[in-house]
Design a protein around this motif. Structure first.
Motif, mmCIF file in Angstrom:
data_model
loop_
_atom_site.group_PDB
_atom_site.id
_atom_site.type_symbol
_atom_site.label_atom_id
_atom_site.label_comp_id
_atom_site.label_asym_id
_atom_site.label_seq_id
_atom_site.Cartn_x
_atom_site.Cartn_y
_atom_site.Cartn_z
ATOM 1 N N PRO A 219 0.816 -1.230 0.000
ATOM 2 C CA PRO A 219 0.000 0.000 0.000
ATOM 3 C C PRO A 219 0.847 1.276 0.000
ATOM 4 O O PRO A 219 2.025 1.255 0.349
ATOM 5 N N SER A 224 -2.671 1.833 6.043
ATOM 6 C CA SER A 224 -2.759 0.540 5.371
ATOM 7 C C SER A 224 -1.384 -0.099 5.256
ATOM 8 O O SER A 224 -1.235 -1.319 5.407
ATOM 9 N N ARG A 225 -0.364 0.715 5.000
ATOM 10 C CA ARG A 225 0.997 0.193 4.917
ATOM 11 C C ARG A 225 1.458 -0.362 6.262
ATOM 12 O O ARG A 225 2.108 -1.404 6.330
ATOM 13 N N HIS A 268 -4.707 1.742 -0.762
ATOM 14 C CA HIS A 268 -4.752 0.894 0.420
ATOM 15 C C HIS A 268 -4.162 -0.492 0.236
ATOM 16 O O HIS A 268 -4.039 -1.244 1.193
ATOM 17 N N TYR A 319 -8.641 -5.158 9.829
ATOM 18 C CA TYR A 319 -8.512 -3.879 9.145
ATOM 19 C C TYR A 319 -8.710 -4.068 7.638
ATOM 20 O O TYR A 319 -9.409 -3.291 6.982
ATOM 21 N N TYR A 320 -8.108 -5.138 7.095
ATOM 22 C CA TYR A 320 -8.208 -5.359 5.661
ATOM 23 C C TYR A 320 -9.541 -5.943 5.230
ATOM 24 O O TYR A 320 -9.854 -5.992 4.044
ATOM 25 N N VAL A 323 -11.393 -2.395 4.884
ATOM 26 C CA VAL A 323 -10.976 -1.514 3.785
ATOM 27 C C VAL A 323 -11.902 -1.611 2.571
ATOM 28 O O VAL A 323 -12.358 -0.580 2.053
#
Length: 340
Positions: A219, A224-225, A268, A319-320, A323
Protein backbone atom coordinates in the motif's frame (compact mmCIF):
# COMPACT_ATOMS: atom_id res chain seq x y z
CA UNK A 1 3.43 -0.06 -3.85
CA UNK A 2 6.63 1.98 -3.28
CA UNK A 3 5.47 5.61 -3.26
CA UNK A 4 3.24 5.61 -6.30
CA UNK A 5 -0.51 5.49 -6.73
CA UNK A 6 -2.52 3.93 -9.49
CA UNK A 7 -6.02 3.67 -10.82
CA UNK A 8 -8.54 0.84 -10.43
CA UNK A 9 -8.93 -1.95 -12.92
CA UNK A 10 -12.51 -1.42 -14.03
CA UNK A 11 -11.37 0.09 -17.35
CA UNK A 12 -8.63 -2.44 -17.93
CA UNK A 13 -6.33 -1.97 -20.87
CA UNK A 14 -3.53 -4.44 -21.55
CA UNK A 15 -0.16 -2.88 -22.12
CA UNK A 16 3.04 -4.58 -23.03
CA UNK A 17 6.41 -2.92 -23.28
CA UNK A 18 9.15 -5.07 -24.79
CA UNK A 19 12.71 -4.80 -23.52
CA UNK A 20 15.89 -6.48 -24.71
CA UNK A 21 15.45 -9.18 -22.06
CA UNK A 22 11.84 -9.84 -22.94
CA UNK A 23 10.28 -8.45 -19.77
CA UNK A 24 6.85 -6.95 -20.28
CA UNK A 25 4.14 -5.33 -18.18
CA UNK A 26 0.44 -5.96 -18.33
CA UNK A 27 -1.46 -3.23 -16.55
CA UNK A 28 -4.74 -1.47 -15.95
CA UNK A 29 -5.40 2.27 -15.97
CA UNK A 30 -2.69 3.94 -13.94
CA UNK A 31 -0.88 7.11 -13.05
CA UNK A 32 2.49 7.49 -14.78
CA UNK A 33 5.49 5.82 -13.17
CA UNK A 34 8.54 3.86 -14.29
CA UNK A 35 9.85 0.41 -13.39
CA UNK A 36 13.21 -1.17 -13.99
CA UNK A 37 13.09 -3.13 -17.25
CA UNK A 38 9.33 -2.56 -17.36
CA UNK A 39 7.61 -0.30 -19.85
CA UNK A 40 4.14 1.16 -19.43
CA UNK A 41 2.04 4.17 -20.39
CA UNK A 42 -0.23 6.50 -18.48
CA UNK A 43 -3.78 6.85 -19.76
CA UNK A 44 -7.38 6.44 -18.68
CA UNK A 45 -8.45 4.86 -21.98
CA UNK A 46 -5.84 3.13 -24.10
CA UNK A 47 -6.45 1.82 -27.59
CA UNK A 48 -2.87 1.18 -28.70
CA UNK A 49 0.12 -0.02 -26.70
CA UNK A 50 3.34 1.96 -26.92
CA UNK A 51 6.87 1.13 -25.85
CA UNK A 52 8.56 3.45 -23.38
CA UNK A 53 12.12 3.54 -22.14
CA UNK A 54 12.60 2.37 -18.52
CA UNK A 55 14.26 4.99 -16.33
CA UNK A 56 14.82 3.56 -12.86
CA UNK A 57 16.30 0.60 -11.05
CA UNK A 58 14.67 -1.95 -8.80
CA UNK A 59 14.06 -0.78 -5.27
CA UNK A 60 15.67 -2.72 -2.45
CA UNK A 61 13.49 -5.45 -0.91
CA UNK A 62 12.35 -5.04 2.67
CA UNK A 63 14.59 -6.77 5.23
CA UNK A 64 13.80 -10.41 5.98
CA UNK A 65 13.81 -9.52 9.67
CA UNK A 66 10.83 -7.16 9.33
CA UNK A 67 8.23 -8.43 11.83
CA UNK A 68 5.03 -10.04 10.58
CA UNK A 69 2.39 -11.33 12.97
CA UNK A 70 1.35 -14.08 10.59
CA UNK A 71 4.53 -15.41 9.05
CA UNK A 72 5.12 -18.76 10.68
CA UNK A 73 3.31 -21.47 8.75
CA UNK A 74 1.92 -22.87 11.98
CA UNK A 75 0.25 -19.54 12.73
CA UNK A 76 -1.20 -19.41 9.22
CA UNK A 77 -2.39 -23.00 9.68
CA UNK A 78 -4.40 -22.11 12.80
CA UNK A 79 -5.54 -18.81 11.34
CA UNK A 80 -7.15 -20.61 8.41
CA UNK A 81 -8.66 -23.26 10.64
CA UNK A 82 -11.13 -20.56 11.64
CA UNK A 83 -11.06 -18.33 8.55
CA UNK A 84 -11.87 -21.25 6.25
CA UNK A 85 -15.41 -21.22 7.65
CA UNK A 86 -16.15 -17.78 6.21
CA UNK A 87 -13.34 -17.27 3.67
CA UNK A 88 -15.47 -17.48 0.52
CA UNK A 89 -18.12 -15.19 2.00
CA UNK A 90 -15.99 -12.55 3.78
CA UNK A 91 -12.58 -12.26 2.09
CA UNK A 92 -13.41 -13.00 -1.55
CA UNK A 93 -16.24 -10.42 -2.00
CA UNK A 94 -13.89 -7.62 -0.98
CA UNK A 95 -10.49 -8.64 -2.32
CA UNK A 96 -10.84 -11.53 -4.74
CA UNK A 97 -13.99 -11.43 -6.85
CA UNK A 98 -14.83 -13.73 -9.76
CA UNK A 99 -14.14 -10.95 -12.25
CA UNK A 100 -10.72 -10.33 -10.68
CA UNK A 101 -9.97 -14.06 -10.70
CA UNK A 102 -10.79 -14.50 -14.37
CA UNK A 103 -8.83 -11.38 -15.28
CA UNK A 104 -5.80 -12.48 -13.25
CA UNK A 105 -5.80 -15.97 -14.81
CA UNK A 106 -5.97 -14.66 -18.38
CA UNK A 107 -2.15 -14.28 -18.75
CA UNK A 108 -1.71 -17.93 -17.65
CA UNK A 109 -2.87 -19.06 -21.12
CA UNK A 110 -5.16 -21.83 -19.93
CA UNK A 111 -6.33 -22.64 -23.45
CA UNK A 112 -6.01 -26.44 -23.58
CA UNK A 113 -8.32 -28.80 -21.68
CA UNK A 114 -5.44 -31.29 -21.33
CA UNK A 115 -3.06 -28.83 -19.64
CA UNK A 116 -1.49 -30.16 -16.42
CA UNK A 117 -1.97 -27.49 -13.73
CA UNK A 118 -0.87 -27.24 -10.11
CA UNK A 119 -2.76 -24.72 -7.98
CA UNK A 120 -0.39 -24.00 -5.10
CA UNK A 121 -1.96 -22.58 -1.96
CA UNK A 122 -5.32 -23.36 -3.58
CA UNK A 123 -7.20 -23.15 -0.28
CA UNK A 124 -10.98 -23.42 -0.67
CA UNK A 125 -10.65 -23.86 -4.43
CA UNK A 126 -11.97 -20.43 -5.39
CA UNK A 127 -9.15 -19.86 -7.87
CA UNK A 128 -9.36 -23.48 -9.01
CA UNK A 129 -12.96 -22.86 -10.07
CA UNK A 130 -11.58 -20.33 -12.54
CA UNK A 131 -8.95 -22.81 -13.76
CA UNK A 132 -11.41 -25.64 -14.45
CA UNK A 133 -13.39 -23.36 -16.74
CA UNK A 134 -10.56 -23.95 -19.22
CA UNK A 135 -8.85 -27.16 -18.06
CA UNK A 136 -10.32 -30.57 -17.25
CA UNK A 137 -10.53 -30.99 -13.47
CA UNK A 138 -8.78 -34.38 -13.64
CA UNK A 139 -5.64 -32.54 -14.83
CA UNK A 140 -5.62 -30.08 -11.91
CA UNK A 141 -3.95 -30.58 -8.52
CA UNK A 142 -4.88 -28.36 -5.56
CA UNK A 143 -2.13 -28.07 -2.96
CA UNK A 144 -2.40 -26.34 0.40
CA UNK A 145 -1.01 -26.77 3.90
CA UNK A 146 -4.46 -26.31 5.45
CA UNK A 147 -6.70 -29.40 5.54
CA UNK A 148 -9.55 -27.12 6.65
CA UNK A 149 -9.30 -25.05 3.48
CA UNK A 150 -8.94 -28.15 1.32
CA UNK A 151 -12.04 -29.65 2.94
CA UNK A 152 -14.01 -26.70 1.55
CA UNK A 153 -12.54 -27.29 -1.91
CA UNK A 154 -13.57 -30.95 -1.83
CA UNK A 155 -17.19 -29.91 -1.30
CA UNK A 156 -17.36 -28.02 -4.60
CA UNK A 157 -18.89 -30.12 -7.36
CA UNK A 158 -16.78 -28.73 -10.27
CA UNK A 159 -13.63 -29.73 -8.34
CA UNK A 160 -14.59 -33.31 -7.48
CA UNK A 161 -12.16 -34.74 -10.05
CA UNK A 162 -9.23 -32.55 -8.96
CA UNK A 163 -6.35 -34.10 -7.04
CA UNK A 164 -6.12 -32.78 -3.47
CA UNK A 165 -2.68 -32.65 -1.82
CA UNK A 166 -1.49 -31.27 1.52
CA UNK A 167 1.92 -29.71 1.05
CA UNK A 168 4.36 -26.83 1.37
CA UNK A 169 4.66 -24.16 -1.34
CA UNK A 170 8.39 -23.87 -0.61
CA UNK A 171 8.97 -27.64 -0.93
CA UNK A 172 6.52 -28.95 -3.52
CA UNK A 173 5.85 -32.72 -3.65
CA UNK A 174 5.97 -32.80 -7.45
CA UNK A 175 8.77 -34.07 -9.71
CA UNK A 176 10.89 -31.70 -11.76
CA UNK A 177 9.44 -30.83 -15.19
CA UNK A 178 5.98 -32.04 -14.14
CA UNK A 179 3.35 -29.40 -14.94
CA UNK A 180 2.41 -27.20 -17.89
CA UNK A 181 1.09 -24.43 -15.65
CA UNK A 182 1.79 -23.32 -12.10
CA UNK A 183 -0.85 -21.11 -10.48
CA UNK A 184 -0.73 -19.63 -7.00
CA UNK A 185 -3.22 -17.04 -5.72
CA UNK A 186 -3.18 -15.49 -2.27
CA UNK A 187 -0.43 -17.72 -0.94
CA UNK A 188 2.84 -15.80 -1.29
CA UNK A 189 1.93 -13.44 1.54
CA UNK A 190 2.42 -16.34 3.99
CA UNK A 191 5.71 -17.59 2.56
CA UNK A 192 8.70 -16.93 4.85
CA UNK A 193 10.97 -17.15 1.78
CA UNK A 194 9.16 -16.02 -1.43
CA UNK A 195 12.25 -16.55 -3.57
CA UNK A 196 12.31 -20.21 -2.57
CA UNK A 197 8.64 -20.64 -3.46
CA UNK A 198 9.13 -19.10 -6.91
CA UNK A 199 12.24 -21.23 -7.43
CA UNK A 200 10.04 -24.28 -6.74
CA UNK A 201 7.51 -23.00 -9.29
CA UNK A 202 10.30 -22.99 -11.87
CA UNK A 203 11.45 -26.50 -10.95
CA UNK A 204 8.07 -28.25 -11.28
CA UNK A 205 7.23 -26.68 -14.64
CA UNK A 206 8.00 -28.31 -17.95
CA UNK A 207 10.08 -26.60 -20.63
CA UNK A 208 8.11 -23.54 -21.85
CA UNK A 209 5.67 -24.01 -18.99
CA UNK A 210 4.22 -20.86 -17.46
CA UNK A 211 3.92 -19.74 -13.85
CA UNK A 212 1.12 -17.38 -12.80
CA UNK A 213 1.46 -15.96 -9.30
CA UNK A 214 -1.34 -13.74 -7.97
CA UNK A 215 -0.76 -11.79 -4.79
CA UNK A 216 -1.06 -8.61 -2.76
CA UNK A 217 0.41 -5.20 -3.47
CA UNK A 218 2.25 -2.92 -1.06
CA UNK A 219 0.00 0.00 0.00
CA UNK A 220 0.86 3.69 -0.25
CA UNK A 221 -1.53 5.00 2.42
CA UNK A 222 0.41 5.10 5.71
CA UNK A 223 -2.16 3.30 7.90
CA UNK A 224 -2.76 0.54 5.37
CA UNK A 225 1.00 0.19 4.92
CA UNK A 226 1.45 -0.15 8.69
CA UNK A 227 -1.12 -2.94 8.99
CA UNK A 228 0.20 -4.66 5.87
CA UNK A 229 3.81 -4.64 7.06
CA UNK A 230 3.05 -6.04 10.50
CA UNK A 231 0.49 -8.56 9.26
CA UNK A 232 2.02 -10.49 6.38
CA UNK A 233 4.01 -10.02 3.18
CA UNK A 234 2.68 -7.37 0.78
CA UNK A 235 5.46 -7.30 -1.87
CA UNK A 236 6.31 -4.41 -4.12
CA UNK A 237 5.82 -4.90 -7.84
CA UNK A 238 9.58 -4.70 -8.35
CA UNK A 239 10.11 -7.52 -5.86
CA UNK A 240 7.79 -9.86 -7.75
CA UNK A 241 9.66 -9.17 -10.97
CA UNK A 242 13.07 -9.61 -9.36
CA UNK A 243 12.10 -12.94 -7.73
CA UNK A 244 10.90 -14.32 -11.07
CA UNK A 245 14.01 -13.15 -12.90
CA UNK A 246 16.39 -14.57 -10.29
CA UNK A 247 14.59 -17.94 -10.41
CA UNK A 248 15.36 -18.05 -14.15
CA UNK A 249 12.01 -17.15 -15.73
CA UNK A 250 11.89 -15.30 -19.04
CA UNK A 251 9.15 -13.06 -20.48
CA UNK A 252 8.18 -11.88 -17.00
CA UNK A 253 5.02 -9.77 -17.04
CA UNK A 254 2.98 -8.08 -14.32
CA UNK A 255 -0.70 -7.20 -14.58
CA UNK A 256 -2.50 -5.06 -11.99
CA UNK A 257 -5.92 -6.25 -10.87
CA UNK A 258 -8.55 -4.88 -8.51
CA UNK A 259 -12.27 -4.80 -7.78
CA UNK A 260 -14.22 -2.34 -9.90
CA UNK A 261 -15.00 -0.04 -6.97
CA UNK A 262 -11.28 0.75 -6.58
CA UNK A 263 -11.65 3.49 -9.18
CA UNK A 264 -9.35 6.46 -9.21
CA UNK A 265 -6.33 6.51 -6.92
CA UNK A 266 -5.87 3.17 -5.15
CA UNK A 267 -3.84 3.67 -1.97
CA UNK A 268 -4.75 0.89 0.42
CA UNK A 269 -3.26 -2.19 -1.18
CA UNK A 270 -5.17 -5.35 -1.94
CA UNK A 271 -4.94 -8.90 -0.72
CA UNK A 272 -5.05 -9.71 -4.44
CA UNK A 273 -3.48 -6.86 -6.37
CA UNK A 274 -1.38 -8.19 -9.23
CA UNK A 275 -0.86 -11.21 -11.47
CA UNK A 276 2.74 -12.04 -12.42
CA UNK A 277 3.69 -14.55 -15.12
CA UNK A 278 6.93 -16.03 -16.39
CA UNK A 279 7.97 -18.76 -18.84
CA UNK A 280 10.48 -21.54 -18.05
CA UNK A 281 13.20 -21.38 -20.75
CA UNK A 282 15.06 -24.64 -20.01
CA UNK A 283 14.34 -28.07 -18.55
CA UNK A 284 15.46 -29.01 -15.06
CA UNK A 285 15.79 -27.14 -11.80
CA UNK A 286 16.21 -23.39 -11.40
CA UNK A 287 19.78 -22.14 -11.81
CA UNK A 288 19.36 -20.17 -8.59
CA UNK A 289 21.15 -21.65 -5.57
CA UNK A 290 19.67 -21.05 -2.11
CA UNK A 291 20.74 -21.91 1.42
CA UNK A 292 18.67 -23.58 4.16
CA UNK A 293 15.01 -22.68 4.64
CA UNK A 294 14.32 -19.45 6.53
CA UNK A 295 11.80 -21.15 8.77
CA UNK A 296 11.74 -24.49 10.59
CA UNK A 297 8.12 -25.44 11.17
CA UNK A 298 9.15 -28.44 13.27
CA UNK A 299 10.72 -26.21 15.89
CA UNK A 300 8.42 -25.79 18.93
CA UNK A 301 6.84 -22.34 19.28
CA UNK A 302 6.44 -20.47 22.55
CA UNK A 303 2.68 -20.83 23.29
CA UNK A 304 2.35 -17.30 24.71
CA UNK A 305 4.19 -15.69 21.78
CA UNK A 306 2.23 -17.85 19.34
CA UNK A 307 -1.11 -16.78 20.83
CA UNK A 308 -0.13 -13.10 20.99
CA UNK A 309 1.04 -13.05 17.37
CA UNK A 310 -2.11 -14.88 16.31
CA UNK A 311 -4.37 -12.31 18.01
CA UNK A 312 -2.42 -9.31 16.70
CA UNK A 313 -2.40 -10.80 13.22
CA UNK A 314 -6.16 -11.31 13.36
CA UNK A 315 -6.58 -7.66 14.35
CA UNK A 316 -4.53 -6.54 11.35
CA UNK A 317 -6.59 -8.86 9.15
CA UNK A 318 -9.77 -7.22 10.43
CA UNK A 319 -8.51 -3.88 9.15
CA UNK A 320 -8.21 -5.36 5.66
CA UNK A 321 -11.73 -6.74 5.87
CA UNK A 322 -12.96 -3.20 6.59
CA UNK A 323 -10.98 -1.51 3.79
CA UNK A 324 -13.11 -2.84 0.88
CA UNK A 325 -16.29 -1.94 2.79
CA UNK A 326 -14.98 1.60 3.15
CA UNK A 327 -14.02 1.75 -0.53
CA UNK A 328 -17.38 0.34 -1.61
CA UNK A 329 -19.20 3.02 0.39
CA UNK A 330 -17.04 5.73 -1.20
CA UNK A 331 -17.83 4.31 -4.62
CA UNK A 332 -21.54 4.61 -3.86
CA UNK A 333 -21.26 8.19 -2.53
CA UNK A 334 -18.65 9.88 -4.74
CA UNK A 335 -20.03 10.83 -8.18
CA UNK A 336 -18.92 8.57 -11.01
CA UNK A 337 -15.91 9.79 -12.94
CA UNK A 338 -14.18 11.23 -9.88
CA UNK A 339 -11.20 9.42 -8.31
CA UNK A 340 -11.64 7.98 -4.82
Amino acid sequence: MTSSVFNGAENLALIRGITPKGLGFLGSDLQGRHFSKVSLISSTRISKARTLTPKCSLSAPRPASQPRFIQHKKEAFWFYRFLSIVYDHVINPGHWTEDMRDEALEPADLSDRNTIVVDVGGGTGFTTLGIVKHVDAKNVTILDQSPHQLAKAKQKEPLKDCKIVEGDAEDLPFPTDYADRYVSAGSIEYWPDPQRGIKEAYRVLKLEGKACLIGPVHPTFWLSRFFADVWMLFPKEEEYIEWFQKAGFKDVQLKRIGPKWYRGVRRHGLIMGCSVTGVKPASGDSPLQLGPKAEDVSKPANPFVFFLRFILGAMAATYYVLVPIYMWLKDQIVPKGRPI
